[in-house]
Design an enzyme around this catalytic site. Structure first.
Site, PDB file in Angstrom:
ATOM      1  N   THR A   1      36.210  43.119  32.280  1.00 12.93           N
ATOM      2  CA  THR A   1      37.273  42.142  32.024  1.00 12.93           C
ATOM      3  C   THR A   1      38.337  42.724  31.099  1.00 12.93           C
ATOM      4  O   THR A   1      39.537  42.605  31.347  1.00 12.93           O
ATOM      5  CB  THR A   1      36.659  40.856  31.413  1.00 12.93           C
TER       6      THR A   1
ATOM      7  N   GLN B   1      32.657  46.836  41.192  1.00 11.01           N
ATOM      8  CA  GLN B   1      31.548  46.748  42.143  1.00 11.01           C
ATOM      9  C   GLN B   1      31.311  48.057  42.893  1.00 11.01           C
ATOM     10  O   GLN B   1      30.220  48.290  43.401  1.00 11.01           O
ATOM     11  CB  GLN B   1      31.798  45.631  43.159  1.00 11.01           C
TER      12      GLN B   1
ATOM     13  N   CYS C   1      32.346  27.479  38.237  1.00  8.30           N
ATOM     14  CA  CYS C   1      32.408  26.197  37.568  1.00  8.30           C
ATOM     15  C   CYS C   1      33.608  26.224  36.638  1.00  8.30           C
ATOM     16  O   CYS C   1      33.623  26.975  35.677  1.00  8.30           O
ATOM     17  CB  CYS C   1      31.129  25.971  36.778  1.00  8.30           C
TER      18      CYS C   1
HETATM   19  C1  LIG Z   1      31.726  41.765  37.038  1.00 10.71           C
HETATM   20  C2  LIG Z   1      33.094  42.083  37.464  1.00 10.71           C
HETATM   21  C3  LIG Z   1      34.154  42.156  36.534  1.00 10.71           C
HETATM   22  C4  LIG Z   1      33.966  41.814  35.081  1.00 10.71           C
HETATM   23  O1  LIG Z   1      33.270  42.808  34.389  1.00 10.71           O
HETATM   24  P1  LIG Z   1      32.574  42.440  32.991  1.00 10.71           P
HETATM   25  O2  LIG Z   1      32.094  43.741  32.476  1.00 10.71           O
HETATM   26  O3  LIG Z   1      31.467  41.492  33.322  1.00 10.71           O
HETATM   27  O4  LIG Z   1      33.621  41.829  32.129  1.00 10.71           O
HETATM   28  C5  LIG Z   1      35.401  42.493  36.988  1.00 10.71           C
HETATM   29  N1  LIG Z   1      35.618  42.757  38.279  1.00 10.71           N
HETATM   30  C6  LIG Z   1      34.652  42.718  39.211  1.00 10.71           C
HETATM   31  C7  LIG Z   1      34.959  43.033  40.626  1.00 10.71           C
HETATM   32  C8  LIG Z   1      33.356  42.364  38.829  1.00 10.71           C
HETATM   33  O5  LIG Z   1      32.392  42.296  39.750  1.00 10.71           O
END
Ligand SMILES: *Cc1c(COP(=O)(O)O)cnc(C)c1O
Length: 392
Positions: free
Chosen positions: A72, A179, A325
């Site tokens: 994030t 991902q 949510c």
């Molecule tokens: C999980 C995810 C995030 C966020 O990453 P965090 O380390 O949980 O903040 C951002 N982009 C994608 C595609 C994600 O799957």
């Protein structure tokens, strides 16, 4: 009860090797990497190693890696950082409707500050069309942000082609590869990205740590102000233990990706085939021939996914829906609705996401459970149908 974890796109289990690498940083290697003395130098050494490990996974230079507090933060730093560093007032950015909320909500927030944003649609297959990206780019476009792989469906995006368009048009290109990291090779040179986001906890590293690849020469305004850490890109004493975990996880992923990926894909394909074989009216969301090896997003027509999740959880199986949510109400997945599903259809979808820890026995157990659970859920979700079938 044996528990089965099929929610690896939400988070993964920390690998034992990763934990082992981190532990000394909670003990003897406690120095501040900015300190000149021996304690500091020891910490600096493990930090440098982690930077090399992450750089190797992305085929970049170590000094192009900025450690952050996760995916994030990396997304926020990339998008906000580029837009705020861009000269001039007329500013535009291009992204897609299927991005993670870390991207979409950052863009929405920038809109409140006068940035114009184009959210590109996707087709039924969940893929962003490069031609649409090319058409959306304007004279004042500063940034394109399109993810490598979608977290809900696993669909791979034509990032290389979009990178070419960005380069031709002189626009900075960011991609959220959270991902994709650890599942497919990520070569920052080949992909043509200027910025790339990764997060450790999605590939068997710890939570709360990630990285942003920043190509040399990319103008970026930092989010935080303070010391000159991370080449003035991210102020604050580095989270050494977590970063060491990220580095080790990156190294492990690089080594085992090919072998694990093949096995995981076989399991996923088998699982998907069996579900379709054993249960009527199943559809697969996302483009089947261009997907991450571990993700299966399935629609169980006529069965509410929330009910299925609860019953699977009671039976020891963890999976998820893409719904979010927000403000107390459950919203249908923005990814699935962008792909043309109605809200009601989106509420019938479940995501199963595998990892290298997933076994065939795990999936066989889920396959044994699912037909009954789905049949019961279908009856509950549609009382009239049930009443009718009782009468006839
Ligand atoms: C999980 C995810 C995030 C966020 O990453 P965090 O380390 O949980 O903040 C951002 N982009 C994608 C595609 C994600 O799957």
């Amino acid at each position: 009860m044996r528990r089965i974890y099929l929610d690896n796109n939400a988070t993964t289990r920390v690998a034992p090797e990763v934990l082992e690498a981190m532990l000394p940083c909670y003990g003897e290697v406690f120095g501040n990497p900015s300190s000149v003395h021996g304690y500091g130098q020891e910490a600096k050494e493990v930090l440098d190693l982690a930077r090399e490990q992450v750089a190797a996974l992305l085929n970049s230079e170590p000094n192009e890696i900025v450690f952050t507090g996760g995916g994030t933060e990396s997304d926020n730093l990339a998008i906000r950082g580029v837009m705020e560093a861009a000269p001039g007032t007329a500013r535009h950015l291009v992204t897609s409707q299927i991005e993670h909320h870390a991207v979409i909500h950052t863009c929405q927030n920038l809109e409140k500050r006068g940035v114009e944003v184009t959210y590109l649609p996707v087709g039924r297959d969940g893929v962003v069309e490069p031609e649409q990206v090319a058409r959306a780019v304007r004279e004042d476009t500063r940034l394109i942000s399109v993810m490598v792989a979608n977290n809900e469906t696993g669909t791979l995006q034509p990032v290389r082609r979009i990178g070419e368009i960005a380069r031709e048009r002189g626009v900075v290109f960011h991609s959220d590869a959270v991902q994709a990291a650890g599942k497919i090779p990520l070569d920052t040179a080949e992909l043509g990205v200027d910025l790339l986001t990764i997060s450790a906890h999605k590939f068997h590293g710890p939570k709360g740590v990630g990285a942003l690849f920043v190509r040399k020469g990319t103008r970026l305004r930092p989010l935080f102000h303070g010391g000159g850490h991370e080449r003035n890109r991210r102020a604050g004493t580095e989270n050494v233990p977590q970063i060491v975990g990220l580095g080790r996880a990156a190294e492990l992923a690089g080594k085992s990706m090919d072998r694990d990926g093949e096995r995981i894909r076989e399991l996923r394909d088998w699982f998907e085939q069996e579900v379709q074989h054993r249960i009527p009216e199943i559809s697969v969301n996302g483009r089947a021939d261009s997907r991450l090896c571990n993700t299966s997003n399935l629609r169980f027509a006529g069965a509410e996914a929330e009910g299925l999740i609860i019953n699977l959880d009671l039976a020891g199986v963890a999976c998820s829906t893409g719904s979010a949510c927000s403000s107390g109400a459950i919203e249908p997945s923005h990814v699935l609705t962008a792909m043309g599903l109605s809200p009601a259809e989106a509420f019938e979808c479940l995501r199963f996401s595998l990892s290298r820890d997933t076994s065939r026995e795990d999936l066989a157990r889920v396959l044994d459970l699912l037909p009954d659970l789905v049949a019961r859920q279908r009856e509950m979700s549609s009382p009239e149908k049930h009443a009718y079938s009782m009468i006839s």
